[in-house]
Design an enzyme around this catalytic site. Structure first.
Site, PDB file in Angstrom:
ATOM      1  N   LYS A  40      -0.541   5.361  -5.950  1.00 54.03           N
ATOM      2  CA  LYS A  40      -1.653   5.320  -6.916  1.00 54.03           C
ATOM      3  C   LYS A  40      -2.557   6.536  -6.763  1.00 54.03           C
ATOM      4  CE  LYS A  40      -5.185   3.653  -5.509  1.00 54.03           C
ATOM      5  NZ  LYS A  40      -5.616   2.288  -5.580  1.00 54.03           N
ATOM      6  N   TYR A  80      -8.822  -3.743 -10.968  1.00 52.63           N
ATOM      7  CA  TYR A  80      -8.836  -2.338 -10.552  1.00 52.63           C
ATOM      8  C   TYR A  80      -7.444  -1.728 -10.683  1.00 52.63           C
ATOM      9  CZ  TYR A  80      -7.053  -3.726  -5.911  1.00 52.63           C
ATOM     10  OH  TYR A  80      -6.289  -4.216  -4.883  1.00 52.63           O
ATOM     11  N   GLU A 125      -6.974   1.561 -12.900  1.00 55.40           N
ATOM     12  CA  GLU A 125      -6.456   2.738 -12.205  1.00 55.40           C
ATOM     13  C   GLU A 125      -5.175   3.238 -12.857  1.00 55.40           C
ATOM     14  OE1 GLU A 125      -8.120   2.007  -7.647  1.00 55.40           O
ATOM     15  OE2 GLU A 125      -6.163   1.215  -8.232  1.00 55.40           O
ATOM     16  N   GLU A 183     -25.468  14.249  -1.573  1.00 55.31           N
ATOM     17  CA  GLU A 183     -26.889  14.565  -1.439  1.00 55.31           C
ATOM     18  C   GLU A 183     -27.755  13.662  -2.320  1.00 55.31           C
ATOM     19  OE1 GLU A 183     -29.693  18.541  -2.148  1.00 55.31           O
ATOM     20  OE2 GLU A 183     -27.712  18.350  -3.075  1.00 55.31           O
ATOM     21  N   HIS A 239     -26.747  20.574   0.477  1.00 53.52           N
ATOM     22  CA  HIS A 239     -26.915  21.068  -0.888  1.00 53.52           C
ATOM     23  C   HIS A 239     -25.951  22.214  -1.175  1.00 53.52           C
ATOM     24  CE1 HIS A 239     -29.129  21.672  -4.603  1.00 53.52           C
ATOM     25  NE2 HIS A 239     -29.159  22.981  -4.351  1.00 53.52           N
ATOM     26  N   CYS A 297       0.820  -1.215   0.000  1.00 61.66           N
ATOM     27  CA  CYS A 297       0.000   0.000   0.000  1.00 61.66           C
ATOM     28  C   CYS A 297       0.853   1.263   0.000  1.00 61.66           C
ATOM     29  CB  CYS A 297      -0.927  -0.005   1.211  1.00 61.66           C
ATOM     30  SG  CYS A 297      -1.787   1.565   1.477  1.00 61.66           S
ATOM     31  N   CYS A 308      -1.725   1.803  -2.763  1.00 59.51           N
ATOM     32  CA  CYS A 308      -2.709   2.866  -2.513  1.00 59.51           C
ATOM     33  C   CYS A 308      -2.120   4.271  -2.531  1.00 59.51           C
ATOM     34  CB  CYS A 308      -3.381   2.638  -1.159  1.00 59.51           C
ATOM     35  SG  CYS A 308      -3.769   0.923  -0.782  1.00 59.51           S
TER      36      CYS A 308
END
Length: 771
Positions: free
Chosen positions: A342, A478, A482, A751, A746, A334, A339
């Site tokens: 990346k 992935y 990615e 939302e 908002h 990672c 991670c």
């Protein structure tokens, strides 16, 4: 300072250079006056009025014990916040005291023993083990009760919270009069065998006081006992766990304790293929209490959590060079090649898109602003190196020994440590009571001439000094999407070769939407092909040959970089664990029980190396922490692998929690699933004139359970941030109504989850207009 209840008290005071003071303000070595003695820690204050009377009684007991030659001392733990009050109080005292400067220690002792008011006395031996469950009352009955030890089996109403510090309480509720004697006898037999459990009983009869009646009723309710008959309950000090059984027939208490100790009572919320076994202590002395193989996220988390419990821990971490020769520092995949780099490269690509948006918002930005790959990689690596150093510092702070060597087993309790990859590397052997395997996995390469020799993987891309240029990415995982996404986003020519489907294991509607978006944003796809060989040309470029997956005419492509991302394989082959009897699945991952235990009881596995576990960094971290707590802190909390949030950082981010739509239909039946969905456009994209119909959100609901949300899926900017926020609600069993009743902020992307009213079954278009 924060004391560790698992470490002998005097030893920890010595290691922290803590001394005691006397009435003359002289500093005294604690071991010199407390070693081998029973100690009364007296919590008091110069402003405490009741303390003035109590201290006279305490001095009388202390003096009587001194006169009779008993090994007993009193240590004053003042709660004064002003030094003058402290000094005045200590100067009139006959006792030793924790110095005023050790405010954190005084606070820690109060917290450890749940002292809420004073005067209060906690009596311990010189290791810090509590001896007086009734506090002040037991001490003041007189010197003849010395050393004031707790009975092996106590009345439930006699237990003080401080006697439960890091312990578990076993309570027998006795309703039948004939059960009283045999139950107490069985508890007295169990107590010496289980010193970390407080055994208690409560005889329920008509002579109860109102207080006792309320206490018993409250405990019965907490333990979910269905009637008022004989029963037994196990709880921890803060009520985090509870187990109960009805009836107190001969032998049932013993069986209950055995089941608790073996882990048989643990709620089966973890994933596992094996049955938990008893991890028996063989009584032998080893170099370490816990040895962890792998210094990635899970291994580091487990090591630090275990060290906090006072055990001796080591972490061995060694990076086997990639086929391209890349290595890295402490921290695992990672931090070094996963991670972290990346996400930084993904951010770099998004910033390129922001340059386009900025012009729409009035900023004068040069349309030909170049990206400099070398600058990105230099800064990414600089950050990674700071993390590597930070992890080493953390291990030192936690007293975890870091060993930069490759570890492999030579017998069930010993590993060989090889300090290097060459034949002449130094080798030594270390032993341990328990092992945790947390070595993760490495990229897999396809078979074929030159495919491994001339390609790179995610192990290499984030430290590659030269720009990737024209790139062919093999795979649709992935990692593949990615990497292809940020390389394309930085302006390079990218093609992705897909053998079958995108993002296997993820919701396929969402996966295909990601592919559609990438295809309209500078990423090309070759679908249904596999590579067969790679050749390096005289100009340094690579010629890749590929053909349809079912066979057919071969085709060729010349590229600058060939990136493999077809999956990962566990790093288990070189550990010699198969010779120990550790069972593996067909892919080489370690089969485990729900408590992360392998088929060899004292060897555990966490993270990507464990079979049927989610390959996510936070999952490994959580599993490591919880495993350490179960092994060394008497916890019984398992890692819950359900409803774990995750995000794929493709150019359009995809966040998910729970089941894919197709999996939900298989699990609950298609007729019992309702899907609420919408296509939306983030407000900022109206001005930027982007993402007109690309962003999408859906909630997969189980109609059989009041439309409980069993699948959460969002495609759009900042999907990771949105998904993390909703993860708590999902874990708490949120329904569609809960989402509807939540007031949105908002205008935000998140939302959209609170306003979904179109179902797939209605056939109405999910397109949304306006913000």
């Amino acid at each position: 300072m924060a004391l560790n209840p698992k470490v002998p008290l005097l030893k920890e005071l010595e290691e922290e250079y803590v001394q005691l003071t006397n009435s003359k303000k002289e500093m005294i070595d604690p071991a010199g006056v407390l070693k081998g003695k029973t100690i009364a820690f007296y919590f008091t204050s110069s402003t405490c009025v009741p303390c003035r009377t109590f201290v006279k009684k305490l001095e009388a007991v202390w003096q009587a014990l001194k006169t009779s030659g008993k090994e007993f001392e009193v240590v004053l733990v003042s709660q004064d916040y002003e030094e003058k009050g402290f000094n005045d109080y200590v100067s009139h005292s006959k006792f030793y005291a924790i110095p005023f400067e050790e405010a954190d220690l005084r606070k820690d002792l109060r917290k450890r023993w749940y002292v809420k008011s004073w005067p209060w006395v906690v009596i311990t031996d010189d290791t810090g083990k509590v001896l007086n469950p009734k506090g002040n009352n037991q001490l003041l009955v007189g010197p003849e009760k010395f050393p004031f030890q707790t009975p092996l089996v106590q009345k439930y109403t006699d237990i003080a919270p401080m006697s439960l510090s890091l312990q578990v309480c076993f309570i027998a509720f006795i309703k039948m009069e004939k059960s009283v004697k045999p139950v107490i006898q069985e508890l007295e037999a169990l107590a010496p065998q289980n010193p970390d459990i407080v055994f208690a009983y409560h005889i329920e009869d008509e002579k109860w006081s109102s207080t006792e009646r309320k206490m018993a009723a409250k405990m019965r309710k907490f333990a979910k006992l269905k009637d008022n008959g004989d029963a037994m309950v196990i709880i921890d000090v803060v009520g985090r766990i509870s187990h109960n059984r009805s009836g107190l027939a001969a032998g049932t208490l013993t069986k209950f304790v055995q089941d608790y100790n073996s882990g048989a009572l643990i709620q089966q919320i973890g994933r596992g293929q094996l049955t938990p076994q008893e991890d028996k202590d063989d009584g032998k002395i080893y170099d370490y209490d816990l040895f962890i193989i792998g210094g990635g996220s899970g291994g580091l988390a487990c090591s630090k959590a275990a060290a906090e419990a006072g055990v001796k821990v080591a972490v061995a971490d060694f990076v086997r060079p990639s086929p391209s020769g890349t290595t890295w520092g402490l921290g695992g995949t990672c931090v070094n090649v996963g991670c972290i780099p990346k996400k930084l490269c993904h951010t770099a690509a998004l910033l390129g898109e922001s340059l386009h948006d900025a012009r729409k918002y009035g900023w004068k930005v040069d349309e030909k602003t170049p990206h400099i790959w070398e600058t990105l990689i230099t800064n990414v690596q600089k950050h990674i190196e700071s993390l590597n150093e930070g992890y080493e510092d953390q291990l030192k702070d936690k007293n975890v020994e870091y060993i930069n060597a490759f570890a492999s087993f030579v017998n069930p309790h010993a590993v060989q440590l090889k300090y290097g990859w060459g034949k002449d590397a130094k080798v030594e052997t270390k032993t341990a009571r328990r092992f945790v395997i947390a070595c993760g996995g490495r990229p897999r390469y396809p078979e074929g001439p030159g495919l491994q020799e001339y390609s790179i993987s995610s192990d290499d891309i984030f430290s590659m000094k030269k720009p990737p240029g024209k790139t062919l990415v093999i795979g649709a995982s992935y990692v593949a999407l990615e990497c292809a996404g940020f390389i394309a986003g930085l302006g390079y020519d990218v093609t992705v070769m897909v053998r079958s489907i995108f993002l296997r294991g993820f919701d396929q509607q969402m996966a295909n939407k990601i592919g559609d978006y990438m295809e309209t944003h500078n990423t090309k796809f070759l679908r249904g092909f596999t590579p067969t060989k790679c050749e390096k040309l005289s100009n340094g470029k690579l010629k890749v040959t590929y053909e349809p997956k079912g066979g057919g005419k071969a085709e060729e492509m010349v590229v600058d970089t060939l990136l493999m991302a077809i999956g990962r394989v566990p790093e288990t082959k070189l550990l010699n664990i198969d010779k120990l009897g550790v069972k593996l699945d067909k892919g080489g991952k370690i089969l485990t029980a729900p408590n992360e235990q392998s088929s060899v009881p004292h060897i555990y596995a966490i993270g990507d190396v464990a079979s049927d576990k989610l390959e996510l960094t936070p999952v490994a971290i959580q599993a490591g922490k919880l495993l350490a707590a179960r092994l060394f802190k008497r916890s019984q909390t398992l890692m819950n692998y359900h409803l774990v949030p995750t995000t794929v950082f493709t150019p359009l981010e995809y966040g998910a929690i729970g089941l894919a739509e197709e999996d939900a239909k298989k699990t609950y039946g298609e007729e019992n699933i309702e899907v609420y969905h919408a296509t939306y456009r983030p407000l900022e994209m109206f001005v930027a004139e982007r993402m007109q119909t690309d962003c999408y959100v859906k909630l997969v609901c189980n109609k059989l359970k009041s439309e409980a949300v069993v699948g959460f899926h969002i495609l759009g900017p900042h999907a990771g941030e949105v998904t993390q926020g909703f993860a708590v609600a999902m874990r708490k069993g949120a329904t569609k109504e809960d989402f509807d009743m939540t007031v949105g902020i908002h205008p935000t992307v998140a939302e959209e989850l609170t306003t979904l009213d179109i179902t797939k079954s209605s056939g109405v278009s999910a397109m949304k207009s306006g913000c």
